[in-house]
Scaffold this active site. Structure first.
Site, PDB file in Angstrom:
ATOM      1  N   GLY A   1      31.493  28.446  37.657  1.00  0.00           N
ATOM      2  CA  GLY A   1      30.827  28.535  38.948  1.00  0.00           C
ATOM      3  C   GLY A   1      30.198  29.896  39.148  1.00  0.00           C
ATOM      4  O   GLY A   1      30.357  30.806  38.327  1.00  0.00           O
TER       5      GLY A   1
ATOM      6  N   GLU B   1      39.141  22.731  34.469  1.00  0.00           N
ATOM      7  CA  GLU B   1      39.672  23.776  35.348  1.00  0.00           C
ATOM      8  C   GLU B   1      41.125  23.505  35.707  1.00  0.00           C
ATOM      9  O   GLU B   1      41.956  24.419  35.712  1.00  0.00           O
ATOM     10  CB  GLU B   1      38.820  23.866  36.621  1.00  0.00           C
ATOM     11  CG  GLU B   1      37.455  24.503  36.401  1.00  0.00           C
ATOM     12  CD  GLU B   1      36.590  24.470  37.643  1.00  0.00           C
ATOM     13  OE1 GLU B   1      35.690  25.321  37.750  1.00  0.00           O
ATOM     14  OE2 GLU B   1      36.805  23.594  38.511  1.00  0.00           O
TER      15      GLU B   1
END
Length: 260
Positions: free
Chosen positions: A34, A111
């Site tokens: 991100g 993640e």
């Protein structure tokens, strides 16, 4: 780095820089995915270069791995290292108990695997991501391509029986096509508005055939580092029950920031 940082970039910058302070020589470190995590990877590369640190990194997405390798960080696989000392990642939302919604960047499965395989998880964010109750940000759910429309219908029907404010499930698109994860799956974003019982929602979603994983990260995060545009950070440690403020120097002058 060219030009002045925007207030939001400044907040991300200082949060990422402070989070890298948790990394010690010899550690195995999970790298998130991100925009905020990208700042962290750059700070980490700069710190490793300047201090001569020896660390091993495991990335949570292809794009994070490519960035880390471009910056000369040593990247390997989770299977190779087995377990991590620390993972640093961003979040789309966090609540007062540091439960999270993640997956806005499309990498929620890796993640969650990486964060769960870590002794500690540090989340870097800004104050806009703090909420009293999770759910304003759409909850990503990774689903198998086969029969995805049936899976979406099952999800919406299942949500009737849980404490949420909405039930709309929308297939994530990118450039007019369904978004495809690194594992070749689709993502369905759930517009729940409010999640009254995150544990219940996570449990019922993951029991559905076709659902791979959801973006609720419960009892995984240890510390949230909240960056602010004035260069300060707030650190919330759920294990210590502590909250404190620090000031971080904003000087994005290293080579790792030259392309920004």
């Amino acid at each position: 780095m060219s030009g002045e940082m925007s207030p939001i970039d400044r907040a991300k910058y200082v949060a990422a820089k402070r989070a890298v302070g948790f990394v010690e020589d010899g550690m195995r470190v999970g790298l998130g995915t991100g925009s905020t995590a990208a700042w962290m990877v750059r700070h980490l590369a700069e710190t490793v270069d300047q201090e001569g640190m020896d660390i091993t990194c495991v990335a949570t997405s292809t794009r994070t791995a490519e960035l880390a390798r471009d910056l000369k960080l040593h990247v390997t696989t989770l299977d190779e290292v087995k377990w991590l000392d620390l993972t640093i990642d961003g979040a789309d939302e966090f609540d007062p108990t540091l439960n999270l919604i993640k997956g806005g960047g499309g990498a929620l499965l890796q993640e969650k695997i990486v964060a769960t395989a870590s002794d500690r998880m540090i989340v870097i964010t800004d104050a806009s991501k703090a909420v009293a109750t999770l759910g304003a940000f759409p909850l990503p759910v990774e689903v198998i391509r086969f029969g995805w429309e049936t899976t979406r219908t099952l999800i919406e029907e299942t949500l009737v029986n849980v404490d949420v404010g909405g039930r709309e499930a929308i297939l994530r698109m990118e450039n007019g096509m369904p978004y495809v994860t690194d594992e070749g799956n689709f993502i369905v974003d759930l517009h729940l508005e409010r999640i009254g019982n995150p544990r219940q929602v996570s449990l019922v979603l993951n029991q559905l055939p076709g659902v791979v994983e959801n973006g609720l990260f419960l009892d995984i995060c240890d510390v949230v580092v909240i960056g602010k545009s004035d260069g300060s950070v707030e650190l919330r440690d759920i294990n210590e029950g502590s909250v404190h403020q620090e000031q971080v120097e904003v000087t994005a002058t290293g080579n790792v920031f030259s392309d920004l």
